[in-house]
Design a protein around this motif. Sequence first.
Motif, PDB file in Angstrom:
ATOM      1  N   LEU A 113       0.532  -0.891  -0.077  1.00 49.15           N
ATOM      2  CA  LEU A 113       0.108   0.075   0.203  1.00 49.15           C
ATOM      3  C   LEU A 113       0.654   1.034   0.025  1.00 49.15           C
ATOM      4  O   LEU A 113       0.633   2.199   0.438  1.00 49.15           O
ATOM      5  N   ARG A 114       2.106   0.813   0.187  1.00 47.30           N
ATOM      6  CA  ARG A 114       3.394   1.826  -0.927  1.00 47.30           C
ATOM      7  C   ARG A 114       3.080   2.766   1.258  1.00 47.30           C
ATOM      8  O   ARG A 114       3.189   4.407   1.122  1.00 47.30           O
ATOM      9  N   LEU A 115       2.927   2.344   2.218  1.00 46.82           N
ATOM     10  CA  LEU A 115       2.946   3.200   3.435  1.00 46.82           C
ATOM     11  C   LEU A 115       4.278   3.220   4.045  1.00 46.82           C
ATOM     12  O   LEU A 115       3.792   3.464   5.410  1.00 46.82           O
ATOM     13  N   GLY A 116       5.214   2.650   3.314  1.00 50.44           N
ATOM     14  CA  GLY A 116       5.870   2.823   4.063  1.00 50.44           C
ATOM     15  C   GLY A 116       6.319   3.816   4.644  1.00 50.44           C
ATOM     16  O   GLY A 116       7.085   3.808   6.186  1.00 50.44           O
ATOM     17  N   PHE A 117       6.185   5.121   4.677  1.00 52.81           N
ATOM     18  CA  PHE A 117       6.592   6.228   5.237  1.00 52.81           C
ATOM     19  C   PHE A 117       5.909   6.145   6.610  1.00 52.81           C
ATOM     20  O   PHE A 117       6.381   6.685   7.251  1.00 52.81           O
ATOM     21  N   LEU A 118       4.841   5.352   7.007  1.00 49.27           N
ATOM     22  CA  LEU A 118       4.915   5.264   8.499  1.00 49.27           C
ATOM     23  C   LEU A 118       5.811   4.897   9.650  1.00 49.27           C
ATOM     24  O   LEU A 118       6.086   5.198  10.438  1.00 49.27           O
ATOM     25  N   SER A 144      -7.287  17.132  11.460  1.00 46.98           N
ATOM     26  CA  SER A 144      -6.739  17.588  11.713  1.00 46.98           C
ATOM     27  C   SER A 144      -5.188  17.716  11.615  1.00 46.98           C
ATOM     28  O   SER A 144      -4.163  18.077  11.155  1.00 46.98           O
ATOM     29  N   ILE A 145      -4.998  16.497  13.122  1.00 45.55           N
ATOM     30  CA  ILE A 145      -3.610  16.538  13.485  1.00 45.55           C
ATOM     31  C   ILE A 145      -2.545  15.459  12.098  1.00 45.55           C
ATOM     32  O   ILE A 145      -2.120  15.935  11.865  1.00 45.55           O
ATOM     33  N   ALA A 146      -4.235  14.993  11.597  1.00 41.32           N
ATOM     34  CA  ALA A 146      -2.995  13.804  10.615  1.00 41.32           C
ATOM     35  C   ALA A 146      -2.696  14.899   9.306  1.00 41.32           C
ATOM     36  O   ALA A 146      -1.647  14.804   9.236  1.00 41.32           O
ATOM     37  N   LYS A 147      -3.454  15.942   8.986  1.00 41.14           N
ATOM     38  CA  LYS A 147      -2.791  16.799   8.476  1.00 41.14           C
ATOM     39  C   LYS A 147      -1.778  17.121   8.675  1.00 41.14           C
ATOM     40  O   LYS A 147      -0.511  17.820   7.886  1.00 41.14           O
ATOM     41  N   ILE A 148      -1.195  18.172   9.510  1.00 47.05           N
ATOM     42  CA  ILE A 148      -0.227  18.118  10.315  1.00 47.05           C
ATOM     43  C   ILE A 148       0.260  17.136   9.491  1.00 47.05           C
ATOM     44  O   ILE A 148       1.322  17.243   9.422  1.00 47.05           O
ATOM     45  N   LEU A 149       0.828  16.533  10.503  1.00 51.52           N
ATOM     46  CA  LEU A 149       1.808  15.613   9.898  1.00 51.52           C
ATOM     47  C   LEU A 149       2.208  14.787   8.200  1.00 51.52           C
ATOM     48  O   LEU A 149       3.525  14.880   8.234  1.00 51.52           O
ATOM     49  N   LEU A 150       1.187  15.194   7.572  1.00 53.62           N
ATOM     50  CA  LEU A 150       1.158  14.468   6.524  1.00 53.62           C
ATOM     51  C   LEU A 150       2.388  15.854   5.901  1.00 53.62           C
ATOM     52  O   LEU A 150       3.421  15.828   4.925  1.00 53.62           O
ATOM     53  N   GLN A 151       1.383  17.641   6.321  1.00 52.90           N
ATOM     54  CA  GLN A 151       2.507  18.243   5.294  1.00 52.90           C
ATOM     55  C   GLN A 151       3.943  18.218   6.115  1.00 52.90           C
ATOM     56  O   GLN A 151       4.831  18.778   5.515  1.00 52.90           O
ATOM     57  N   VAL A 152       3.827  17.554   7.147  1.00 56.33           N
ATOM     58  CA  VAL A 152       6.078  18.010   7.997  1.00 56.33           C
ATOM     59  C   VAL A 152       6.057  15.788   7.154  1.00 56.33           C
ATOM     60  O   VAL A 152       7.737  16.160   7.193  1.00 56.33           O
ATOM     61  N   THR A 153       5.219  15.384   7.092  1.00 55.45           N
ATOM     62  CA  THR A 153       6.283  14.110   5.971  1.00 55.45           C
ATOM     63  C   THR A 153       6.550  14.269   5.057  1.00 55.45           C
ATOM     64  O   THR A 153       7.619  13.753   4.120  1.00 55.45           O
ATOM     65  N   ARG A 154       5.678  14.969   3.965  1.00 59.06           N
ATOM     66  CA  ARG A 154       5.833  14.858   2.801  1.00 59.06           C
ATOM     67  C   ARG A 154       6.086  16.929   2.172  1.00 59.06           C
ATOM     68  O   ARG A 154       5.508  17.243   1.397  1.00 59.06           O
ATOM     69  N   PRO A 155       7.587  17.541   2.486  1.00 61.51           N
ATOM     70  CA  PRO A 155       7.320  18.688   2.073  1.00 61.51           C
ATOM     71  C   PRO A 155       7.620  19.530   0.772  1.00 61.51           C
ATOM     72  O   PRO A 155       7.976  18.672  -0.239  1.00 61.51           O
ATOM     73  N   ARG A 156       7.250  20.247   0.129  1.00 62.73           N
ATOM     74  CA  ARG A 156       7.399  20.666  -1.065  1.00 62.73           C
ATOM     75  C   ARG A 156       9.296  20.234  -1.483  1.00 62.73           C
ATOM     76  O   ARG A 156       9.406  21.036  -0.354  1.00 62.73           O
ATOM     77  N   THR A 157       9.547  20.475  -2.624  1.00 62.82           N
ATOM     78  CA  THR A 157      11.000  21.047  -3.234  1.00 62.82           C
ATOM     79  C   THR A 157      10.901  21.525  -4.139  1.00 62.82           C
ATOM     80  O   THR A 157      10.182  21.084  -4.822  1.00 62.82           O
ATOM     81  N   ALA A 158      11.816  22.783  -5.012  1.00 61.52           N
ATOM     82  CA  ALA A 158      11.657  23.083  -5.550  1.00 61.52           C
ATOM     83  C   ALA A 158      13.081  23.538  -6.507  1.00 61.52           C
ATOM     84  O   ALA A 158      13.837  23.242  -5.459  1.00 61.52           O
ATOM     85  N   LEU A 159      12.588  23.413  -7.500  1.00 58.34           N
ATOM     86  CA  LEU A 159      13.857  23.269  -8.654  1.00 58.34           C
ATOM     87  C   LEU A 159      14.056  25.212  -9.094  1.00 58.34           C
ATOM     88  O   LEU A 159      13.084  25.271  -9.232  1.00 58.34           O
ATOM     89  N   LEU A 160      15.511  25.808  -8.547  1.00 53.65           N
ATOM     90  CA  LEU A 160      15.444  27.489  -8.436  1.00 53.65           C
ATOM     91  C   LEU A 160      16.332  27.105 -10.180  1.00 53.65           C
ATOM     92  O   LEU A 160      17.040  26.914 -10.480  1.00 53.65           O
TER      93      LEU A 160
END
Lengths: 658, 658
Positions: free
Chosen positions: A197-202, B497-513
Amino acid sequence: MVQPVSAEADNNNFEARGLSSSHNLIENSKDIHKVGLPQRRKLVSEFADTFKETFFADDPLRPYKDQPRARKLVLSLQFLFPILEWGRNYNLSKLKGDLIAGLTIASLCIPQDIGYAKLANMDPKYGLYSSFVPPLIYAAMGSSRDIAIGPVAVVSLLIGTLVRKEIDPTTNKEEYQRLVFTATFFAGVTQAALGFLRLGFLVEFLSHAAIVGFMAGAAITISLQQLKGFLGIKNFTKNTDIVSVMKSVWGSVHHGWNWQTIMIGTVFLAFLLSAKYIGKKNKKFFWVPAIAPLISVVLSTFFVYITRADEHGVQIVRHIDKGLNPSSINRIHFHGHYAAKGFRIGAIAALIALTEAIAIGRTFAAMKDYQLDGNKEMVALGTMNIVGSMTSCYVATGSFSRSAVNFMAGCQTAVSNIVMSLIVMLTLLVITPLFKYTPNAILSAIIISAVISLIDIEAATLIWKVDKLDFIACMGAFLGVIFVSVEIGLLIAVGISIAKILLQVTRPRTALLGHIPRTTIYRNVEQYPEATKVPGALIVRIDSAVYFTNSNYVKERILRWLRDEEEQLNAKILPKITFLIVEMSPVIDIDTSGIHAFEELYRTLQKHEVQLVLANPGPVVIQKLHTAKFTELIGEDKIFLSVSEAVMACAPKSFEVV
Amino acid sequence: MVQPVSAEADNNNFEARGLSSSHNLIENSKDIHKVGLPQRRKLVSEFADTFKETFFADDPLRPYKDQPRARKLVLSLQFLFPILEWGRNYNLSKLKGDLIAGLTIASLCIPQDIGYAKLANMDPKYGLYSSFVPPLIYAAMGSSRDIAIGPVAVVSLLIGTLVRKEIDPTTNKEEYQRLVFTATFFAGVTQAALGFLRLGFLVEFLSHAAIVGFMAGAAITISLQQLKGFLGIKNFTKNTDIVSVMKSVWGSVHHGWNWQTIMIGTVFLAFLLSAKYIGKKNKKFFWVPAIAPLISVVLSTFFVYITRADEHGVQIVRHIDKGLNPSSINRIHFHGHYAAKGFRIGAIAALIALTEAIAIGRTFAAMKDYQLDGNKEMVALGTMNIVGSMTSCYVATGSFSRSAVNFMAGCQTAVSNIVMSLIVMLTLLVITPLFKYTPNAILSAIIISAVISLIDIEAATLIWKVDKLDFIACMGAFLGVIFVSVEIGLLIAVGISIAKILLQVTRPRTALLGHIPRTTIYRNVEQYPEATKVPGALIVRIDSAVYFTNSNYVKERILRWLRDEEEQLNAKILPKITFLIVEMSPVIDIDTSGIHAFEELYRTLQKHEVQLVLANPGPVVIQKLHTAKFTELIGEDKIFLSVSEAVMACAPKSFEVV
């Protein structure tokens, strides 16, 4: 020498072409320009991207891109069984490396397996079983070249304690073993499912700090458990916490202890530790600690055999049967309340096993520079344990100590695991009976010398130096394990780790910015004492995304900055603050609560006749502010590309002041 | 026109004085300077600050600074009882405003109280009780000037459903009421404790989006509950979810419904809603919807009295006793398993009540521009409910609708609450018996018209526009409430609400400059198509703190950027990438796992002969990297103040290329 302002001007001028059209706020329009508002993206594509980044961050489908169907089939087979890929260009020189490595880890794992099996309250043979089947499966499916598969101390202890809570291994051996296999089965299912399920990040929600603490605690708990075999104590506590263990140790001081056992134990422990030391001192003697355990087993067994020390109360392994893994499918509970219990235990064991295996895999992958797909690994480890549970194995995973030896012995591919498992097979077929006279004290000594290296003082001190909150998580896990139990320690570790994140999001840093003389830069006045505040304007930087957890705090903190500042101004007679410039660069994201807070902030400031000004909001933020019509509320012309531009527009005089 | 490079140079030159000493990387040393490493702070002071910001963010002790002891005493009294502070300069003009406001909210609250009491399965009088004592306590202790205290719909429903799960209110009335008072007591204790321990910020873990969804769901659930009284159904379901309610409504279609009841209900509901509409249309008619309920109660009661409609099956309030709140201390379970149950229910109710009250308080405080100490408010609300529980009241809090009326009626201070409570007292003493003939249908109509305004479609649509994840939280809470139950909805809300925060911290954006032509600025190439990549260098920005949850993702994502880029380069023949510049400005913080990831990244890059370079790491980050000796690993001279400086040092040719 160019004057700062004009330099600014040029600067902006260059920017102008890179950015959207400028508008007139002060006469010299070309000095100021709008913050670029990125074109709105389609909901679907936006969602698709988020989804991809969350679950397919490593882009596993990339090789399939525009390939014929046949090729795709081959690729998917190779994806599931990497051996098909690296097997084809396998050669003799690689085999040589793998042979040596395989032999070395085999000599290390055989005595360890027997000891670890006792940690799980299983007969010695089950330890060996678990070093025979799982490594073969992993060799075919796994993508790490250096990991050494088999039972490990921590997981064995975990299984041992958790299952014993349900069933007593001594009085009801059969049911106990059935539950162990059930747990192993569900551990495998959990691992495979997470990977599939690609939930490895857990897995990553267990922070490095937490793991360090947890491992150290487990190591101590395990060593304490060894006191039983080491001191030859007969009736030992069933609990793993340090208090009750120490009680039963002192309780049995006068009777219970057996001096012959202690002697044998201490001698060989000394031998093992010094071997370890030599290995550490000089990397090219890595094989010394690797074979030391086997040597001590052989010597001690022989010694006991000739002196018949077992008749003087030295406990020995006694019965250990010959032969390969029998099937155990019919012993697994697939339903009923034992299945549920098995699932609970399995899930916990799975998590720990994964954390250990993935960590090892990543470390060595980084050293030898090859990519490792965490989710793929989980599928491999999961399948391995599912098959294992059906062939009388309990949860196996990658072992820190043996993988390190494997690496140093120069393993090339997973073939070293195959070699190891073949040797274990031979052991099972031929020489197991010889272990009959092996004294338990030796096994205890081996386990202690093995787990001792899980205590990583250096890492702990580094954590203390770098991040105090991390250290609390570390200690929490550590103390939880040694004073309560392994699973509580685990719970504490995860709990603190997550609480830490939430705290960081709840109380973000804010800083007062000042103008660094003769530049266009604005920096934290605390960090740069020479930075001077801009008269008539207060510049605040928010160092975090603004979410519901911190929106009110941020708002009130900013107002507090303002209040403090105005009080100071009243002290010395200075121009009243008329502009509050919020530097938004570090504000990565904002949500509806955050926007609300900004609206309230704006209204409050209006009452104070202070103008709210935003500097350099990021693309996501500016877009959201725009959608929420906040930009209209405060006015597009109150949003600037940089603090210096904002200052130029709001308090141009300040430049003369400087 | 100044050349960008030289402008850069000047620019940096200005910076140079503002920053710590520079070092030679390229000949023209004054072009480059070190990132300032803030002086290390004492652990204690650092901890103290974190602690202060976390628990005393609003700096409540500031007025006590250097004051004589006597003054401090007065201040602390005023802190506990703000009435002592604002009471002294209270005057007639304020009284006038408060009188009008008090009378208005009284006329609104009396009928509502009777209705809400039924929501909580309590006799009507308890609703009135709860509008008598708690407002008085709050008036003395609370610091909001506009909030109107009393029972509210959502909390009443919550109490009603949760307590009914334990005890049936019809068969075992006495025990039911006892548990209600117990819950109220513990709700008060929880609130006071939260405030006293400065844990107010926990309330903020309920995001705005979640509240919007929860309130809308609650409103619908409550309205559905009213169908009982509205259609005059006798045997109505005990569940609150829409499915079972609808079942029991249709189930009783043929018998059960009572046309007279329905007629009365519809007529007055129409009247109330149109009154509401008028009030909304023209703010100066705010009093129309405010007194409409009382009018309809009077009219309908009179109507029923003369027509004796109650004998034609129109259900009426029937018995409602005279007299003030009796004591209920001896009815509270202070121990035993009912105490435990009461605590659970109380805690949930406390959370909801707080969220509502604090939200209201903040809104109006912002409008009238005065500070509101969340923790202090909690202590006030808590004490109020503790006292309430001992005087036959159930959980009271700030009411959205009545507070709005209070505000519009021009209340000046909490005195309006006192006025209201005095009028409620008179009602209890004199006219309650008159409510005997009030038809339940009217109460239902009043409740419906009251809660309808909790459904905030605008807010929901805005949330949808601004943040999809927020919207999911909103809908989760909404559906959870209407399809399952209030507490499940609440759970979902917090969870997402909490899951949302954790997700934001788990998959941050990265950008090519990329480099924006003729400037010294580097921006996201996707956002600014004109931005050109720097030949031989890859510039990546990480848009988040690097924690254990995302460290591996960040590492592998950066490597993926590199891989993709190199593939493109192989396509067209371009110089190989030799520098990977990581723009660190948005990286607010980093932990040990993060540093580990960077070390692994560095090693991997070394294998590829790519040099890792950091641009503009923040003070916290640079300090941690320094402590962890990472700066030594990659070399101090590989850390730059800005991307442009990094590029100048690494790929100076690129400037000619542009």
